[in-house]
Design a protein around this motif. Structure first.
Motif, PDB file in Angstrom:
ATOM      1  N   VAL A 141       0.834  -1.212   0.000  1.00  0.00           N
ATOM      2  CA  VAL A 141       0.000   0.000   0.000  1.00  0.00           C
ATOM      3  C   VAL A 141       0.863   1.254   0.000  1.00  0.00           C
ATOM      4  CG1 VAL A 141      -2.152  -0.853   0.969  1.00  0.00           C
ATOM      5  CG2 VAL A 141      -0.299  -0.203   2.498  1.00  0.00           C
ATOM      6  N   GLU A 142       0.235   2.365  -0.386  1.00  0.00           N
ATOM      7  CA  GLU A 142       0.989   3.559  -0.776  1.00  0.00           C
ATOM      8  C   GLU A 142       1.845   4.167   0.327  1.00  0.00           C
ATOM      9  OE1 GLU A 142      -2.883   6.487  -0.489  1.00  0.00           O
ATOM     10  OE2 GLU A 142      -1.406   6.844  -2.003  1.00  0.00           O
ATOM     11  N   ASN A 143       1.493   4.024   1.584  1.00  0.00           N
ATOM     12  CA  ASN A 143       2.287   4.756   2.577  1.00  0.00           C
ATOM     13  C   ASN A 143       3.698   4.194   2.717  1.00  0.00           C
ATOM     14  OD1 ASN A 143       1.748   2.473   4.039  1.00  0.00           O
ATOM     15  ND2 ASN A 143       1.474   3.567   5.978  1.00  0.00           N
ATOM     16  N   SER A 171       6.182   7.021   1.264  1.00  0.00           N
ATOM     17  CA  SER A 171       5.585   8.286   1.674  1.00  0.00           C
ATOM     18  C   SER A 171       6.188   9.504   0.981  1.00  0.00           C
ATOM     19  CB  SER A 171       5.667   8.415   3.186  1.00  0.00           C
ATOM     20  OG  SER A 171       6.888   7.923   3.630  1.00  0.00           O
ATOM     21  N   GLU A 230       0.062   0.066 -10.038  1.00  0.00           N
ATOM     22  CA  GLU A 230      -1.098   0.430  -9.208  1.00  0.00           C
ATOM     23  C   GLU A 230      -2.298  -0.437  -9.568  1.00  0.00           C
ATOM     24  OE1 GLU A 230      -2.002   4.617  -9.040  1.00  0.00           O
ATOM     25  OE2 GLU A 230      -3.923   4.194  -8.050  1.00  0.00           O
ATOM     26  N   THR A 249      -7.658  -1.995   2.139  1.00  0.00           N
ATOM     27  CA  THR A 249      -6.550  -1.040   2.269  1.00  0.00           C
ATOM     28  C   THR A 249      -7.051   0.312   2.787  1.00  0.00           C
ATOM     29  OG1 THR A 249      -6.739  -0.314  -0.004  1.00  0.00           O
ATOM     30  CG2 THR A 249      -5.215  -2.133   0.411  1.00  0.00           C
ATOM     31  N   HIS A 250      -8.307   0.363   3.199  1.00  0.00           N
ATOM     32  CA  HIS A 250      -8.905   1.571   3.792  1.00  0.00           C
ATOM     33  C   HIS A 250      -8.709   2.795   2.892  1.00  0.00           C
ATOM     34  CE1 HIS A 250      -9.690  -0.677   7.438  1.00  0.00           C
ATOM     35  NE2 HIS A 250      -8.493  -1.204   7.279  1.00  0.00           N
ATOM     36  N   ARG A 301      -6.484   3.427   0.722  1.00  0.00           N
ATOM     37  CA  ARG A 301      -5.129   3.765   0.247  1.00  0.00           C
ATOM     38  C   ARG A 301      -4.829   3.001  -1.037  1.00  0.00           C
ATOM     39  NH1 ARG A 301      -2.823   2.516   5.790  1.00  0.00           N
ATOM     40  NH2 ARG A 301      -0.983   1.880   4.663  1.00  0.00           N
ATOM     41  N   LYS A 302      -4.036   3.643  -1.906  1.00  0.00           N
ATOM     42  CA  LYS A 302      -3.687   3.010  -3.180  1.00  0.00           C
ATOM     43  C   LYS A 302      -2.962   1.697  -2.910  1.00  0.00           C
ATOM     44  CE  LYS A 302      -2.977   7.158  -5.923  1.00  0.00           C
ATOM     45  NZ  LYS A 302      -1.935   8.045  -6.419  1.00  0.00           N
TER      46      LYS A 302
END
Ligand SMILES: Cc1cc2nc3c(=O)[nH]c(=O)nc-3n(C[C@H](O)[C@H](O)[C@H](O)COP(=O)(O)OP(=O)(O)OC[C@H]3O[C@@H](n4cnc5c(N)ncnc54)[C@H](O)[C@@H]3O)c2cc1C
Length: 350
Positions: free
Chosen positions: A96-98, A101, A111, A126-127, A129-130
């Motif tokens: 996931v994206e974080n 950062s 993606e 993933t709530h 998030r990408k």
């Protein structure tokens, strides 16, 4: 006193792979472990083959990718010889994206649109998030260690367990290995003692757990986020990890840390909240001050070091073994290992 071409202290994945590689080239090899083979970091690992992890230092990325490229060949050699399947899974990883950062994701990360993510891993949340797909595999490191050790023994590597190496030294153009079972001599010796290799290697503790979800086939892909790893095995159990802690050589399992890891994984895959915990453990990664491994001859002639593989030793074993065998046999390394020199931390005399 007995004599061998090469004595290797430490039968983790680095020591066993190197012993096998040397034996395949005709060397008489003695492999010592103060315990049993593979009972430390190498079987404590998650077994992710994270070739494209942005956290891997820049100076190690090409090496890691080359290791991932040759991994299927390495695994099939061990599986064929030992008859043990190591559960190499090549379904890929989702992240996931974080994780990136401050930077764009590496080009190998694709993606995933919401519908594709839903199709690939319906239970993963993933709530918002990408999510990204990356083509990385994984193995079960416990099975890998069993297969590698069996293969090395079948190839003729002599294994002595419950024998601790106390000192590696040069004497009269040979190497002397002082151990708890006496002194052995060889043409060369390699320190593969993982977190116990000595300065500058430092233990970096990691907690892990296995859970058994009620639903079979809950996940197919490795999932990696900053606060959670989720690694499914073909058997149905799922590994959850991990921490990176500076706790010296303390391997105590802290229930609070296990609960935190379990809860973090359950935020991404809610079904994991009720999954039964079947085992918990810690392992000590061999860390170095710059997070790069140590490979090469030390300041003592004939004494080599292969250690410091930190978070990626399972992945990095095949090429490390090749390079170490080349060096010990007096050949070019076959890879630019100047950044991995054990001498980079040697204190300069004025
Ligand atoms: C929680 C965790 C998760 C990880 N996840 C991954 C992952 O997903 N992918 C990956 O590639 N890597 C991963 N790693 C890293 C990987 O496990 C290590 O980099 C690798 O196992 C190091 O291998 P090694 O052979 O150097 O050390 P070890 O496996 O620790 O082996 C060292 C051996 O030396 C022996 N020894 C120590 N002192 C002596 C002595 N004086 N005399 C004789 N024998 C001695 C020990 O008994 C041990 O068997 C992880 C590690 C941990 C702890």
């Amino acid at each position: 006193m007995n004599s061998w071409d090469v004595i290797i202290a430490g039968a983790g994945i680095i020591g066993v792979s190197t012993a096998l590689e040397l034996r395949e080239r005709g060397a008489r090899v003695l492999l010592l472990d103060r315990g049993q083979p593979g009972r430390e970091a190498s079987s404590a690992a998650a077994g992710m083959l994270s070739a494209f992890d942005p956290e891997t230092p820049a100076g190690l990325q090409d090496f890691a990718r080359e290791c991932a490229r040759v991994y299927p060949e390495f695994v099939s050699k061990l599986e064929r010889a030992s008859g043990i399947s190591v559960d190499l899974r090549q379904h890929g990883a989702i992240t996931v994206e974080n994780d990136f950062s401050h930077e764009a994701p590496p080009p190998e990360y694709r993606e995933l649109q919401a519908d594709e993510l839903q199709r690939l891993e319906p239970q993963l949340n993933t709530h918002g998030r990408k999510a990204f797909f990356v083509s990385e595999g994984c193995v079960d490191p416990d099975l890998l260690m069993q297969a590698a050790t069996r293969t090395a023994e079948l190839a003729g590597v002599e294994l002595k367990t419950s024998v601790a190496m106390h000192e590696l030294r040069a004497r009269n153009g040979q190497t002397e290995v002082e151990t708890s079972a006496g002194t052995f001599t060889s043409k060369a010796a390699i320190n593969c003692c993982g977190a116990w290799s000595g300065t500058p290697v430092k233990p970096r503790k990691g907690h892990m757990l296995y859970v058994q979800p009620q639903q079979s086939g809950l996940l197919q892909h490795v999932f990696r986020a900053a606060d959670s790893y989720i690694v499914p095995r073909t058997s149905g159990k799922i590994l959850l990890g991990t921490t990176v802690e500076d706790a010296g050589f303390d391997k105590t399992v802290l229930p609070g840390t296990i609960d935190t890891l379990h809860a973090a994984a359950a935020r991404y895959v809610p079904e994991l909240a009720d999954a039964q915990v079947i085992s918990t453990w810690t392992g000590l990664r061999p860390g170095t001050p710059d997070d790069l491994p140590l490979m090469g001859e030390t300041g003592t002639p004939g004494v080599f070091l292969a250690s410091g593989h930190f978070r990626n030793g399972v992945l990095l074993a095949p090429l490390t073994a090749r390079i170490m065998a080349n060096l010990v046999m007096g050949k070019p390394a076959g890879w630019d290992i100047s950044a991995f020199s054990p001498m980079r931390f040697a204190t300069r005399k004025a």
